[in-house]
Scaffold this motif. Structure first.
Motif, PDB file in Angstrom:
ATOM      1  N   GLN A   1     -16.225  62.791   2.900  1.00 30.89           N
ATOM      2  CA  GLN A   1     -17.286  63.385   3.086  1.00 30.89           C
ATOM      3  C   GLN A   1     -16.916  64.967   3.539  1.00 30.89           C
ATOM      4  OE1 GLN A   1     -20.553  62.604   2.732  1.00 30.89           O
ATOM      5  NE2 GLN A   1     -19.935  60.420   1.808  1.00 30.89           N
ATOM      6  N   VAL A   2     -17.820  65.706   3.014  1.00 35.25           N
ATOM      7  CA  VAL A   2     -17.542  67.214   3.616  1.00 35.25           C
ATOM      8  C   VAL A   2     -18.835  67.719   4.142  1.00 35.25           C
ATOM      9  CG1 VAL A   2     -16.974  69.418   2.670  1.00 35.25           C
ATOM     10  CG2 VAL A   2     -15.819  67.435   1.741  1.00 35.25           C
ATOM     11  N   GLU A   3     -18.778  68.408   5.199  1.00 29.25           N
ATOM     12  CA  GLU A   3     -19.882  69.091   5.959  1.00 29.25           C
ATOM     13  C   GLU A   3     -19.996  70.408   5.344  1.00 29.25           C
ATOM     14  OE1 GLU A   3     -21.560  71.808   8.919  1.00 29.25           O
ATOM     15  OE2 GLU A   3     -19.530  71.700   8.480  1.00 29.25           O
ATOM     16  N   GLY A   4     -21.132  70.751   4.925  1.00 26.72           N
ATOM     17  CA  GLY A   4     -21.516  72.124   4.161  1.00 26.72           C
ATOM     18  C   GLY A   4     -21.293  73.255   4.843  1.00 26.72           C
ATOM     19  N   ASN A   5     -21.782  73.403   6.369  1.00 20.94           N
ATOM     20  CA  ASN A   5     -21.754  74.532   6.862  1.00 20.94           C
ATOM     21  C   ASN A   5     -20.203  75.118   6.926  1.00 20.94           C
ATOM     22  OD1 ASN A   5     -24.526  74.685   6.911  1.00 20.94           O
ATOM     23  ND2 ASN A   5     -24.629  73.295   8.757  1.00 20.94           N
ATOM     24  N   HIS A   6     -19.507  74.472   7.454  1.00 19.35           N
ATOM     25  CA  HIS A   6     -18.216  74.887   7.892  1.00 19.35           C
ATOM     26  C   HIS A   6     -16.998  74.373   7.077  1.00 19.35           C
ATOM     27  CE1 HIS A   6     -20.774  75.235  11.652  1.00 19.35           C
ATOM     28  NE2 HIS A   6     -20.166  76.366  11.597  1.00 19.35           N
ATOM     29  N   ASN A   7     -17.344  73.695   5.932  1.00 23.61           N
ATOM     30  CA  ASN A   7     -16.539  72.954   5.168  1.00 23.61           C
ATOM     31  C   ASN A   7     -15.463  71.989   5.750  1.00 23.61           C
ATOM     32  OD1 ASN A   7     -17.616  74.048   2.736  1.00 23.61           O
ATOM     33  ND2 ASN A   7     -16.241  75.935   2.946  1.00 23.61           N
ATOM     34  N   ILE A   8     -15.873  71.175   6.873  1.00 26.26           N
ATOM     35  CA  ILE A   8     -15.120  70.423   7.323  1.00 26.26           C
ATOM     36  C   ILE A   8     -15.051  69.039   6.845  1.00 26.26           C
ATOM     37  CG2 ILE A   8     -14.937  68.905   9.512  1.00 26.26           C
ATOM     38  CD1 ILE A   8     -16.350  71.312  11.197  1.00 26.26           C
ATOM     39  N   CYS A   9     -13.626  68.556   6.582  1.00 24.81           N
ATOM     40  CA  CYS A   9     -13.756  67.427   5.734  1.00 24.81           C
ATOM     41  C   CYS A   9     -13.234  66.100   6.224  1.00 24.81           C
ATOM     42  CB  CYS A   9     -12.491  67.654   4.537  1.00 24.81           C
ATOM     43  SG  CYS A   9     -12.112  66.229   3.597  1.00 24.81           S
ATOM     44  N   ALA A  10     -13.817  65.127   6.194  1.00 24.71           N
ATOM     45  CA  ALA A  10     -13.668  63.741   6.934  1.00 24.71           C
ATOM     46  C   ALA A  10     -12.985  62.873   5.727  1.00 24.71           C
ATOM     47  CB  ALA A  10     -14.802  63.178   7.619  1.00 24.71           C
ATOM     48  N   VAL A  11     -12.011  62.043   6.125  1.00 26.38           N
ATOM     49  CA  VAL A  11     -11.156  61.303   5.173  1.00 26.38           C
ATOM     50  C   VAL A  11     -11.224  60.143   5.970  1.00 26.38           C
ATOM     51  CG1 VAL A  11      -9.618  60.861   3.620  1.00 26.38           C
ATOM     52  CG2 VAL A  11     -10.410  63.097   3.722  1.00 26.38           C
TER      53      VAL A  11
ATOM     54  N   ALA B   1      -7.614  70.738   5.641  1.00 20.71           N
ATOM     55  CA  ALA B   1      -7.072  69.854   4.687  1.00 20.71           C
ATOM     56  C   ALA B   1      -8.015  68.679   4.197  1.00 20.71           C
ATOM     57  CB  ALA B   1      -5.703  69.061   5.345  1.00 20.71           C
ATOM     58  N   GLY B   2      -7.706  68.323   3.013  1.00 18.58           N
ATOM     59  CA  GLY B   2      -8.546  67.398   2.393  1.00 18.58           C
ATOM     60  C   GLY B   2      -7.809  66.170   1.689  1.00 18.58           C
ATOM     61  N   PRO B   3      -8.124  65.244   0.910  1.00 13.91           N
ATOM     62  CA  PRO B   3      -7.547  64.215   0.212  1.00 13.91           C
ATOM     63  C   PRO B   3      -6.669  64.770  -0.822  1.00 13.91           C
ATOM     64  CG  PRO B   3      -9.746  64.349  -0.627  1.00 13.91           C
ATOM     65  CD  PRO B   3      -9.877  65.384   0.325  1.00 13.91           C
ATOM     66  N   GLU B   4      -6.682  65.746  -1.456  1.00 12.72           N
ATOM     67  CA  GLU B   4      -5.846  66.321  -2.560  1.00 12.72           C
ATOM     68  C   GLU B   4      -4.998  67.402  -2.160  1.00 12.72           C
ATOM     69  OE1 GLU B   4      -5.964  65.127  -5.558  1.00 12.72           O
ATOM     70  OE2 GLU B   4      -8.190  64.237  -5.059  1.00 12.72           O
ATOM     71  N   PRO B   5      -3.745  67.277  -2.525  1.00 10.13           N
ATOM     72  CA  PRO B   5      -3.292  66.235  -3.768  1.00 10.13           C
ATOM     73  C   PRO B   5      -3.012  64.873  -3.188  1.00 10.13           C
ATOM     74  CG  PRO B   5      -1.557  67.744  -3.388  1.00 10.13           C
ATOM     75  CD  PRO B   5      -2.606  68.329  -2.166  1.00 10.13           C
ATOM     76  N   VAL B   6      -3.387  63.791  -4.004  1.00  8.13           N
ATOM     77  CA  VAL B   6      -2.967  62.428  -3.362  1.00  8.13           C
ATOM     78  C   VAL B   6      -1.624  62.130  -3.586  1.00  8.13           C
ATOM     79  CG1 VAL B   6      -3.519  60.046  -3.720  1.00  8.13           C
ATOM     80  CG2 VAL B   6      -5.309  61.874  -3.913  1.00  8.13           C
ATOM     81  N   GLN B   7      -0.737  61.861  -2.588  1.00  6.47           N
ATOM     82  CA  GLN B   7       0.597  61.418  -2.581  1.00  6.47           C
ATOM     83  C   GLN B   7       0.914  59.985  -2.918  1.00  6.47           C
ATOM     84  OE1 GLN B   7       1.233  62.875   1.301  1.00  6.47           O
ATOM     85  NE2 GLN B   7       1.539  65.057   0.506  1.00  6.47           N
TER      86      GLN B   7
ATOM     87  N   ILE C   1       5.647  48.304  -3.074  1.00  7.52           N
ATOM     88  CA  ILE C   1       4.463  48.658  -3.907  1.00  7.52           C
ATOM     89  C   ILE C   1       4.293  50.081  -3.530  1.00  7.52           C
ATOM     90  CG2 ILE C   1       3.402  46.455  -4.547  1.00  7.52           C
ATOM     91  CD1 ILE C   1       1.189  47.291  -2.467  1.00  7.52           C
ATOM     92  N   ASP C   2       3.600  50.986  -4.411  1.00  9.21           N
ATOM     93  CA  ASP C   2       3.187  52.360  -4.462  1.00  9.21           C
ATOM     94  C   ASP C   2       1.723  52.298  -4.113  1.00  9.21           C
ATOM     95  OD1 ASP C   2       5.540  53.357  -5.310  1.00  9.21           O
ATOM     96  OD2 ASP C   2       5.004  53.442  -7.489  1.00  9.21           O
ATOM     97  N   VAL C   3       1.621  52.964  -3.063  1.00  8.42           N
ATOM     98  CA  VAL C   3       0.198  53.257  -2.467  1.00  8.42           C
ATOM     99  C   VAL C   3      -0.390  54.653  -2.449  1.00  8.42           C
ATOM    100  CG1 VAL C   3      -1.486  52.745  -0.255  1.00  8.42           C
ATOM    101  CG2 VAL C   3       0.423  51.036  -1.128  1.00  8.42           C
ATOM    102  N   GLU C   4      -1.568  55.024  -2.759  1.00 10.67           N
ATOM    103  CA  GLU C   4      -1.997  56.357  -2.695  1.00 10.67           C
ATOM    104  C   GLU C   4      -2.356  56.779  -0.946  1.00 10.67           C
ATOM    105  OE1 GLU C   4      -5.583  56.653  -5.070  1.00 10.67           O
ATOM    106  OE2 GLU C   4      -4.192  56.811  -6.945  1.00 10.67           O
ATOM    107  N   ARG C   5      -1.930  57.872  -0.908  1.00  9.66           N
ATOM    108  CA  ARG C   5      -2.128  58.499   0.450  1.00  9.66           C
ATOM    109  C   ARG C   5      -2.501  59.934   0.274  1.00  9.66           C
ATOM    110  NH1 ARG C   5       2.686  59.765   4.431  1.00  9.66           N
ATOM    111  NH2 ARG C   5       3.008  61.211   3.159  1.00  9.66           N
ATOM    112  N   PRO C   6      -3.825  60.090   0.912  1.00  7.62           N
ATOM    113  CA  PRO C   6      -4.520  61.492   1.041  1.00  7.62           C
ATOM    114  C   PRO C   6      -3.642  62.547   1.450  1.00  7.62           C
ATOM    115  CG  PRO C   6      -5.976  59.904   1.535  1.00  7.62           C
ATOM    116  CD  PRO C   6      -4.932  59.078   1.602  1.00  7.62           C
ATOM    117  N   TYR C   7      -3.699  63.689   1.227  1.00  8.13           N
ATOM    118  CA  TYR C   7      -2.939  64.666   1.758  1.00  8.13           C
ATOM    119  C   TYR C   7      -2.980  65.019   3.109  1.00  8.13           C
ATOM    120  CZ  TYR C   7      -1.326  69.432   2.688  1.00  8.13           C
ATOM    121  OH  TYR C   7      -0.767  70.576   3.389  1.00  8.13           O
TER     122      TYR C   7
END
Length: 450
Positions: free
Chosen positions: A218-228, A243-249, A262-268
């Motif tokens: 979710q991204v807050e529009g006024n200040h571009n604060i990202c919650a993951v 920082a946000g989820p991309e690039p996913v590692q 196993i391989d697991v996706e991790r947000p940036y």
């Protein structure tokens, strides 16, 4: 005295008196000064004149130590900060009863002690700190809209230059959205774990059904604060202003069901938090090593000795930073133990003269104690049964070599020169006990000390 304390940290015993007792005598400490002299200096250690302190200054619970704390903090602020900084709490172990700022923190390795709010770099470099004092006259300090934890972050971040892309990392105790917005006004970015009950992120059950590595954003529009919100073994929520989820590692995890990796996706945002958050924990691990637990009836002395160790760690990290800038190899760089040993020797020996032999008959036979840091001429004679100890090939600290005090030449047996390494001489530096050429052709005695 500080040099002796650092030596005690390298060779720790269960009590201070053991360094002078016959069966456990440690000459790098005991030969510097007598036990009674050392303990007398400890009892005389003060940082402020009690007779000139005003009532306003006494409202500060740390007024007995405040001049030293201010001086040490000023030195820390002179260090060029790293781009990534972590803010957390640090505990100074203390279980005494006569202190009104002692805290209890459940789950810490040392739950009882003094709490410090600390800002460090990723290397563990201490950049800023503040000792938590709790209530003043039974009344807590007035809080702003950010709360106590937010005020702590703002105070520690206020010593960072504005608008230079610095980043702060903290856990959920400090994190709140108004704090992130406040830091953005100063051009400082933030990443931290958080609890966001009013954020429309998917719950943990929904993410668990999708499997490990699933996340919601979710991204807050006024200040571009990202919650993951990311699910691994359990769900964790992070908030950031850069920082946000991309690039996913892709990361590797052990799967109990299939018993395979196993391989697991991790947000940036998770990766950058894990990489840069551990500065305070790293500093804690450094401080736990080579620190002698000096006991005292005065509670504020525990804070003083802990800050001494923090100062040594900062000096060592700055030394490593300079060595890397000079592209020195790892073998040439001193580790923490070697650095503290050389620093202790410099504090003991610099600007000192050779001491005269003690009067009186030796305690056991005619043997002479060797290895005295202030009297290097104390060596076993050739008639002794036991062979002399092997001389170290390391050079003495530069502070001692170049203090230009008491480096007198004396004659001794012929041996290899310490400076040029290809000549032989019978001239010895009386202070450092090293052979140096002193002839018409070469003057290594001068070159070595200048």
């Amino acid at each position: 005295m500080l040099g002796m304390y650092l030596k005690m940290g390298l060779m720790q015993m269960s009590g201070v008196r053991m360094y002078w007792e016959t069966d456990t005598r440690y000459t790098p400490v005991s030969d510097v000064m007598s036990r009674n002299r050392f303990q007398s200096l400890l009892t005389s250690l003060h940082f402020i004149n009690n007779l000139t302190v005003s009532e306003m200054e006494m409202k500060d619970k740390l007024w007995k130590l405040r001049p030293w704390l201010n001086s040490f903090r000023e030195r820390c602020l002179q260090v060029v900060p790293e781009e990534h900084n972590s803010v957390d709490e640090m505990m100074i172990p203390f279980k005494g009863r006569f202190s009104n700022i002692k805290q209890y923190m459940r789950g810490k390795p040392h739950p009882w002690g003094f709490k410090l709010w600390v800002r460090t770099g990723i290397s563990g470099m201490l950049c800023d700190f503040d000792v938590y004092q709790g209530t003043v006259d039974g009344i807590r300090q007035a809080k702003s809209e950010l709360g106590l934890s937010g005020d702590v972050v703002m105070k520690l971040a206020s010593t960072l230059p504005d608008g230079q892309n610095y980043k702060i990392y903290a856990d959920n105790y400090f994190t709140c959205v108004p704090l992130i917005v406040k830091l953005l006004e100063h051009g400082i970015h933030y990443v931290g774990t958080a609890s966001l009950p009013n954020c429309n992120l998917k719950d943990e059950k929904s993410l668990k059904k999708k499997g490990r590595g699933s996340f919601d954003v979710q991204v807050e529009g006024n200040h571009n604060i990202c919650a993951v919100k990311w699910y691994d073994n359990r769900a964790i929520t992070l908030v950031s202003s850069f920082a946000g989820p991309e690039p996913v590692q892709k990361i590797q995890r052990w799967d109990k069901a299939t018993k395979t990796i196993i391989d697991v996706e991790r947000p940036y945002i998770v990766g950058t938090y894990n990489k840069h958050m551990g500065g305070v924990d790293l500093l804690d691990s450094f401080a736990a090593k080579y620190k002698f637990p000096m006991k005292s009836h005065r509670w504020y002395i525990y804070i003083f000795w802990h800050t001494i160790i923090l100062a040594v760690i900062n000096g060592w990290l700055l030394y490593k930073r300079d060595c890397k800038a000079l592209k020195m190899t790892k073998k040439e760089i001193l580790n923490r133990r070697q650095f503290q040993a050389q620093l202790a020797s410099s504090l003991i020996l610099v600007n000192t003269h050779n001491t005269s032999p003690k009067r009186g008959q030796p305690s056991s036979g005619n043997t002479v104690t060797s290895g005295s840091p202030l009297d290097p001429q104390k060596r076993p004679s050739s008639s002794d049964v036991s062979p002399p100890a092997k001389r170290s090939s390391d050079h003495p600290p530069l502070d001692v070599r170049k203090d230009m005090i008491a480096h007198f030449p004396v004659k001794t047996k012929r041996g290899r020169c310490r400076h040029c390494n290809n000549g032989y001489t019978n001239t010895l530096c009386s202070k450092r006990n090293v052979r140096l050429c002193f002839s018409d052709e070469k003057n290594c005695l001068r070159d070595y000390h200048c």
